[in-house]
Design a protein around this motif. Structure first.
Motif, PDB file in Angstrom:
ATOM      1  N   UNK A  22       0.869  -1.305  -0.052  1.00  0.00           N
ATOM      2  CA  UNK A  22      -0.093   0.024   0.081  1.00  0.00           C
ATOM      3  C   UNK A  22       0.909   1.162  -0.040  1.00  0.00           C
ATOM      4  N   UNK A  23       2.101   1.059   0.594  1.00  0.00           N
ATOM      5  CA  UNK A  23       2.983   2.183   0.557  1.00  0.00           C
ATOM      6  C   UNK A  23       3.107   2.841  -0.898  1.00  0.00           C
ATOM      7  N   UNK A  24       3.384   1.853  -1.739  1.00  0.00           N
ATOM      8  CA  UNK A  24       3.735   2.219  -3.193  1.00  0.00           C
ATOM      9  C   UNK A  24       2.428   2.737  -3.642  1.00  0.00           C
ATOM     10  N   UNK A  25       1.238   2.505  -3.248  1.00  0.00           N
ATOM     11  CA  UNK A  25       0.007   3.304  -4.007  1.00  0.00           C
ATOM     12  C   UNK A  25       0.199   4.538  -3.368  1.00  0.00           C
ATOM     13  N   UNK A  26       0.557   5.116  -2.396  1.00  0.00           N
ATOM     14  CA  UNK A  26       0.753   6.344  -1.961  1.00  0.00           C
ATOM     15  C   UNK A  26       1.766   7.043  -2.730  1.00  0.00           C
ATOM     16  N   UNK A  27       2.932   6.482  -2.842  1.00  0.00           N
ATOM     17  CA  UNK A  27       3.756   7.081  -3.664  1.00  0.00           C
ATOM     18  C   UNK A  27       3.172   7.208  -5.282  1.00  0.00           C
ATOM     19  N   UNK A  28       2.652   6.366  -5.696  1.00  0.00           N
ATOM     20  CA  UNK A  28       2.131   6.737  -7.250  1.00  0.00           C
ATOM     21  C   UNK A  28       1.071   7.692  -7.185  1.00  0.00           C
ATOM     22  N   UNK A  29       0.419   7.926  -5.992  1.00  0.00           N
ATOM     23  CA  UNK A  29      -0.716   8.981  -5.759  1.00  0.00           C
ATOM     24  C   UNK A  29       0.013  10.228  -5.658  1.00  0.00           C
ATOM     25  N   UNK A  30       1.356  10.440  -5.327  1.00  0.00           N
ATOM     26  CA  UNK A  30       2.144  11.769  -5.183  1.00  0.00           C
ATOM     27  C   UNK A  30       2.156  11.973  -3.621  1.00  0.00           C
ATOM     28  N   UNK A  31       1.791  10.948  -2.817  1.00  0.00           N
ATOM     29  CA  UNK A  31       1.866  11.261  -1.250  1.00  0.00           C
ATOM     30  C   UNK A  31       3.079  10.413  -0.823  1.00  0.00           C
ATOM     31  N   UNK A  32       3.762  10.791   0.474  1.00  0.00           N
ATOM     32  CA  UNK A  32       4.760   9.902   1.233  1.00  0.00           C
ATOM     33  C   UNK A  32       4.313   8.604   1.404  1.00  0.00           C
ATOM     34  N   UNK A  33       5.227   7.600   1.303  1.00  0.00           N
ATOM     35  CA  UNK A  33       5.086   6.187   1.473  1.00  0.00           C
ATOM     36  C   UNK A  33       4.614   6.189   3.007  1.00  0.00           C
ATOM     37  N   UNK A  34       5.204   6.780   4.011  1.00  0.00           N
ATOM     38  CA  UNK A  34       4.900   6.483   5.289  1.00  0.00           C
ATOM     39  C   UNK A  34       3.356   6.973   5.733  1.00  0.00           C
ATOM     40  N   UNK A  35       2.721   7.835   4.793  1.00  0.00           N
ATOM     41  CA  UNK A  35       1.326   8.271   4.897  1.00  0.00           C
ATOM     42  C   UNK A  35       0.471   6.781   4.901  1.00  0.00           C
ATOM     43  N   UNK A  36       0.830   5.836   4.545  1.00  0.00           N
ATOM     44  CA  UNK A  36       0.085   4.362   4.408  1.00  0.00           C
ATOM     45  C   UNK A  36      -0.330   3.910   5.802  1.00  0.00           C
ATOM     46  N   UNK A  37       0.676   4.095   6.897  1.00  0.00           N
ATOM     47  CA  UNK A  37       0.607   3.482   8.110  1.00  0.00           C
ATOM     48  C   UNK A  37      -0.480   4.684   8.856  1.00  0.00           C
ATOM     49  N   UNK A  38      -0.131   5.824   8.615  1.00  0.00           N
ATOM     50  CA  UNK A  38      -1.101   6.976   9.359  1.00  0.00           C
ATOM     51  C   UNK A  38      -2.508   6.676   8.763  1.00  0.00           C
ATOM     52  N   UNK A  92      -5.569   4.749  -4.351  1.00  0.00           N
ATOM     53  CA  UNK A  92      -5.095   3.788  -3.248  1.00  0.00           C
ATOM     54  C   UNK A  92      -5.938   2.701  -2.697  1.00  0.00           C
ATOM     55  N   UNK A  93      -7.359   3.206  -2.785  1.00  0.00           N
ATOM     56  CA  UNK A  93      -8.416   2.169  -2.163  1.00  0.00           C
ATOM     57  C   UNK A  93      -8.341   1.129  -3.103  1.00  0.00           C
ATOM     58  N   UNK A  94      -8.176   1.221  -4.387  1.00  0.00           N
ATOM     59  CA  UNK A  94      -8.083  -0.123  -5.362  1.00  0.00           C
ATOM     60  C   UNK A  94      -6.950  -0.926  -4.913  1.00  0.00           C
ATOM     61  N   UNK A  95      -5.900  -0.350  -4.370  1.00  0.00           N
ATOM     62  CA  UNK A  95      -4.558  -1.305  -3.888  1.00  0.00           C
ATOM     63  C   UNK A  95      -5.198  -2.461  -3.119  1.00  0.00           C
ATOM     64  N   UNK A  96      -6.139  -2.089  -2.307  1.00  0.00           N
ATOM     65  CA  UNK A  96      -6.571  -3.261  -1.278  1.00  0.00           C
ATOM     66  C   UNK A  96      -7.010  -4.595  -1.801  1.00  0.00           C
ATOM     67  N   UNK A  97      -7.575  -4.577  -2.868  1.00  0.00           N
ATOM     68  CA  UNK A  97      -8.116  -5.477  -3.749  1.00  0.00           C
ATOM     69  C   UNK A  97      -6.842  -6.302  -4.638  1.00  0.00           C
ATOM     70  N   UNK A  98      -5.770  -5.860  -4.364  1.00  0.00           N
ATOM     71  CA  UNK A  98      -4.749  -6.669  -5.103  1.00  0.00           C
ATOM     72  C   UNK A  98      -3.588  -7.110  -4.214  1.00  0.00           C
ATOM     73  N   UNK A  99      -3.790  -6.984  -2.727  1.00  0.00           N
ATOM     74  CA  UNK A  99      -3.083  -7.517  -1.954  1.00  0.00           C
ATOM     75  C   UNK A  99      -2.780  -9.025  -1.840  1.00  0.00           C
TER      76      UNK A  99
END
Length: 232
Positions: A31-47, A96-103
């Motif tokens: 999911x961290x990569x999804x945030x990067x692809x959206x233009x957001x910091x990777x560590x925002x995934x945990x928050x 980002x939400x679409x990433x949940x379906x591909x885990x």
């Protein structure tokens, strides 16, 4: 590392094992990569995930039952507000939400599931997320047939760790709460299940310390592939 019950509750052998899904079965690190692809910091995934859980728990405490996907999307809108993204805010939320379906699964999960199934346990999921996410996750790994049913708190009166969520699972499985064992990586889930009368097994993959303010698990393993032996 595997630890067994000590000095605590005397329990019957469980007939059914309930699995938390998000982070327990699914590896959410991509999911961290999804945030990067959206233009957001990777560590925002945990928050984001912590915010999602916090607000879901708050709704439960207030007597409401919000949908995981709705809360997750709205939490993202709040975190993305005012941020310069690589795409429009709503498109970033959807990405980002679409990433949940591909885990995928943690690497210890397939062997663990197979061993527990071979040992004769009935296997069921109980997630704060949707049954469709669990369906996608297990089907893509070829493990769907190992599970009798996939349960979501969307059909219960509350999210986990509310007592009603575990009682709903027991009713759906046709079992008493004392016949169930919950498997989770989240201490808050372990505590809620224990308070509802279930047996508990904590998967401690990173080797962290269990919070002393939560009821201790009956079993602690470093991977799901150790649980069948711990229960034997």
């Amino acid at each position: 590392m595997t630890t067994h019950p000590k000095g605590g509750r005397a329990r019957m052998k469980p007939s059914t094992i309930l699995f938390d899904v998000n982070e327990t079965l699914s590896d959410m690190s991509p999911m961290a990569e999804r945030f990067i692809e959206a233009g957001a910091p990777a560590d925002l995934a945990k928050l984001w995930f912590a915010t999602l859980l916090r607000d879901g728990f708050a709704l439960t405490a207030a007597g409401d039952n919000g949908a995981f996907a709705d809360i997750g999307a709205e939490a993202l809108r709040g975190l993305f507000a005012g941020m310069e993204l690589a795409r429009g805010r709503e498109a970033a939320v959807e990405h980002v939400m679409a990433g949940l379906a591909g885990l995928g699964l943690h690497e210890d999960v397939p062997d663990g599931v197979k061993a527990l199934k071979a040992a004769g346990y009935r296997l069921t999921t109980l997630s704060n997320g949707s049954t469709q996410l669990a369906e996608n996750l297990l089907s893509s790994a070829g493990l769907r047939e190992s599970f009798e049913r996939l349960l979501s708190v969307e059909d219960a009166q509350s999210w986990k760790p509310g007592k009603a969520a575990y009682e709903y699972a027991a009713s759906a499985c046709g079992a008493g709460t004392d016949e169930l064992l919950l498997v989770a990586v989240h201490p808050w889930d372990i505590h809620g299940a224990a308070r509802a009368g279930l047996g508990t097994a904590w998967i401690n993959r990173p080797g962290g310390q269990y919070p002393a303010y939560f009821q201790a698990p009956d079993y602690t393993v470093s991977g799901l592939d150790e649980l069948a032996a711990a229960l034997a």
